[in-house]
Enzyme design. Structure first.
Site, PDB file in Angstrom:
ATOM      1  N   SER A  46       0.869  -1.178   0.000  1.00 45.16           N
ATOM      2  CA  SER A  46       0.000   0.000   0.000  1.00 45.16           C
ATOM      3  C   SER A  46       0.899   1.218   0.000  1.00 45.16           C
ATOM      4  CB  SER A  46      -0.897  -0.008   1.246  1.00 45.16           C
ATOM      5  OG  SER A  46      -1.766   1.087   1.238  1.00 45.16           O
ATOM      6  N   CYS A  47       0.701   2.117  -0.957  1.00 46.68           N
ATOM      7  CA  CYS A  47       1.768   3.055  -1.288  1.00 46.68           C
ATOM      8  C   CYS A  47       1.260   4.442  -1.632  1.00 46.68           C
ATOM      9  CB  CYS A  47       2.555   2.515  -2.488  1.00 46.68           C
ATOM     10  SG  CYS A  47       2.709   0.724  -2.533  1.00 46.68           S
ATOM     11  N   GLY A  48       2.213   5.311  -1.994  1.00 50.80           N
ATOM     12  CA  GLY A  48       1.902   6.620  -2.528  1.00 50.80           C
ATOM     13  C   GLY A  48       2.212   6.641  -4.014  1.00 50.80           C
ATOM     14  N   ARG A  77       4.180   8.146   2.726  1.00 44.86           N
ATOM     15  CA  ARG A  77       3.471   7.029   2.115  1.00 44.86           C
ATOM     16  C   ARG A  77       4.384   5.838   1.866  1.00 44.86           C
ATOM     17  NH1 ARG A  77      -1.989   7.017   1.871  1.00 44.86           N
ATOM     18  NH2 ARG A  77      -2.031   6.130  -0.203  1.00 44.86           N
ATOM     19  N   ASN A 283      -1.471   1.903  -5.801  1.00 42.55           N
ATOM     20  CA  ASN A 283      -1.694   2.163  -4.391  1.00 42.55           C
ATOM     21  C   ASN A 283      -2.848   1.290  -3.940  1.00 42.55           C
ATOM     22  OD1 ASN A 283      -2.016   3.183  -1.800  1.00 42.55           O
ATOM     23  ND2 ASN A 283      -3.231   4.926  -2.489  1.00 42.55           N
TER      24      ASN A 283
END
Length: 468
Positions: A46-48, A77, A283
């Protein structure tokens, strides 16, 4: 959203885990193989994510600088372990910087490049062992020759791990980065070369990752394309431009730049799992991953392609091992794209709207989704996907809309999209339009037309091309 505090207190340790037997887990490329309750098949992150682009396709250094500034502002993030200077991964994707590539080809390779579109470039991760690195390069050279294309050369990618202050865990898994240049054979146009580069990359990857080289998993082709170029690694957001000297060169220009800061919530970070991937950044998580991968594998026996012909079987397996859920999504997306679909059409197949009970949806669009539901299962999960092939850049939200995506369009024809606001300073007087991506909707910029294409217009066009 992951906070800085959460990242610093991440339970992941840089110490190698111990298997249930009391023996140290087997590590390859800086991460463990399956043991105990850990299975790399369950990797998620799970990211930016975000991008900056000029709607009219005008290339500039400012686009690259703005995207790196955006990446820096998405530090929160990204994840890190016990070492604050070892990141879960970060990177940038741009269009090919033609002037920069010509300059380094002359200085480093001693040759000029063909005209744009008639050569492909990519950054390749190779083993640190000199003998194994040479074995990998020779295998790639042979595949290029067998596919009838021309090897223009290999260039050392200048990196500065000390200046970037990358941590011990990142250094322990650090590959050697080299840039590969491939020229088109006589009579091969850009699109045919793009498919040939895809075949070359898949063949080389399958052959070397299945070999008995001690460090074979350190072989990874970040991208190999006539259109886009990727720099990424097991880095933090701030480390990307400090590590890769190329990104600070004033001649490095682009009309688009996509960035990604990775927070691997239940996965092991590595250099190859950093994003952007070859066509997209992600994301969220793909919750249906196992079924998606199994069905793609099951269909390989009946797949046909007029464009690839006998080359098709050389692309199998479509879904590559050792990838995260984002990497598997990218595997399927690039396969659908190179088989002849436009990038927006392939994304529509993989992330459909909630069409079954959408009574106000047009019959043509409903027919499109119903038809493709028999060919491709939805890749479902809380997902915000940014994607590009150099012709388009866009973003799509899953049907449930559980990941944020916000965009700004300016009067000077820039478009800024990110997983949150505030990642790039914009004068309010310069904002022409702003909004957030809606569940199941697509935001798309067409650089050839020089405009943003409305979701309804885009999908009506794609759905109306054939009598679904």
């Amino acid at each position: 959203m992951a906070s800085r505090r959460q990242n610093r207190q991440s339970p992941r340790s840089i110490d190698r885990p111990v298997a249930p037997s009391g023996q140290a887990a087997i590590f390859r490329n800086g991460r463990p193989e399956k043991y105990g309750l850990y299975d790399p098949a369950n990797e998620h992150d799970s990211c930016g994510v975000g991008f900056v682009a000029h709607i009219k396709g005008e290339r500039s250094r400012q686009i690259v600088d703005d995207s790196l500034h955006m990446l820096d502002h998405m530090t929160h993030r990204g994840g890190c372990g016990c070492e604050a200077n070892t990141g879960d991964g970060a990177g940038i994707l741009t269009a090919l910087p033609y002037e920069f590539l010509e300059k380094v080809a002359v200085s480093d390779l001693g040759t000029s490049l063909p005209e744009p579109g008639l050569y492909g470039v990519g950054v390749v991760f190779l083993p640190r062992d000199a003998a194994e690195r040479e074995s990998c390069k020779q295998a790639v050279n042979r595949v290029i020759q067998e596919e009838g294309q021309s090897l223009l050369g290999w260039r050392d990618v200048p990196v500065d791990p000390d200046g970037a202050d990358i941590g011990p865990s990142a250094r322990a898994a650090e590959p050697v980065a080299e840039m590969l240049f491939v020229g088109a054979a006589d009579g091969v146009d850009r699109e045919e070369l793009e498919r040939k580069l895809f075949v070359i990359r898949k063949r080389a990857s399958h052959e070397l990752r299945g070999s008995d080289l001690r460090e074979a998993l350190l072989f990874y082709i970040c991208s190999l394309s006539t259109k886009v170029l990727i720099y990424k690694g097991m880095l933090t957001s701030q480390q990307v431009p400090l590590y890769f000297d190329d990104l600070r060169d004033p001649d490095y220009t682009s009309h688009l730049a996509m960035v990604h800061s990775r927070f691997s919530t239940n996965t092991f970070p590595s250099w190859d799992r950093a994003q952007p991937n070859r066509f997209m950044s992600h994301n969220g998580e793909i919750n249906t991953l196992r079924g998606n991968a199994n069905w793609m594998h099951a269909r390989q026996g009946v797949l046909q392609s007029d464009l690839f012909g006998e080359d098709l079987t050389r692309l199998f397996p479509v879904i590559e091992p050792e990838c995260s859920d984002s990497g598997n999504f990218d595997n399927a997306l690039e396969f659908l794209y190179h088989a002849g679909r436009s990038l927006p059409e392939a994304v529509m197949m993989m992330i459909p709207e909630a069409w079954q009970n959408h009574h106000s949806m047009s019959e043509a669009k409903r027919a499109f989704y119903e038809y493709h539901s028999a060919l491709q299962e939805p890749w479902d999960g809380p997902a915000s996907i940014s994607f590009t092939d150099g012709h388009y850049i866009g973003a799509v939200l899953d049907r449930n809309g559980l990941r944020p995506s916000r965009y700004y369009v300016t009067h000077d024809d820039r478009v800024i999209m990110a997983s949150e606001v505030g990642v790039l300073e914009v004068d309010p007087a310069n904002v022409r339009q702003k909004g957030r991506l809606q569940p199941g909707k697509m935001f798309l910029v067409d650089f050839e037309q020089g405009r943003i294409i409305d979701d309804e217009e885009l999908k009506d066009d794609v759905a109306g091309r054939r009598p679904y």
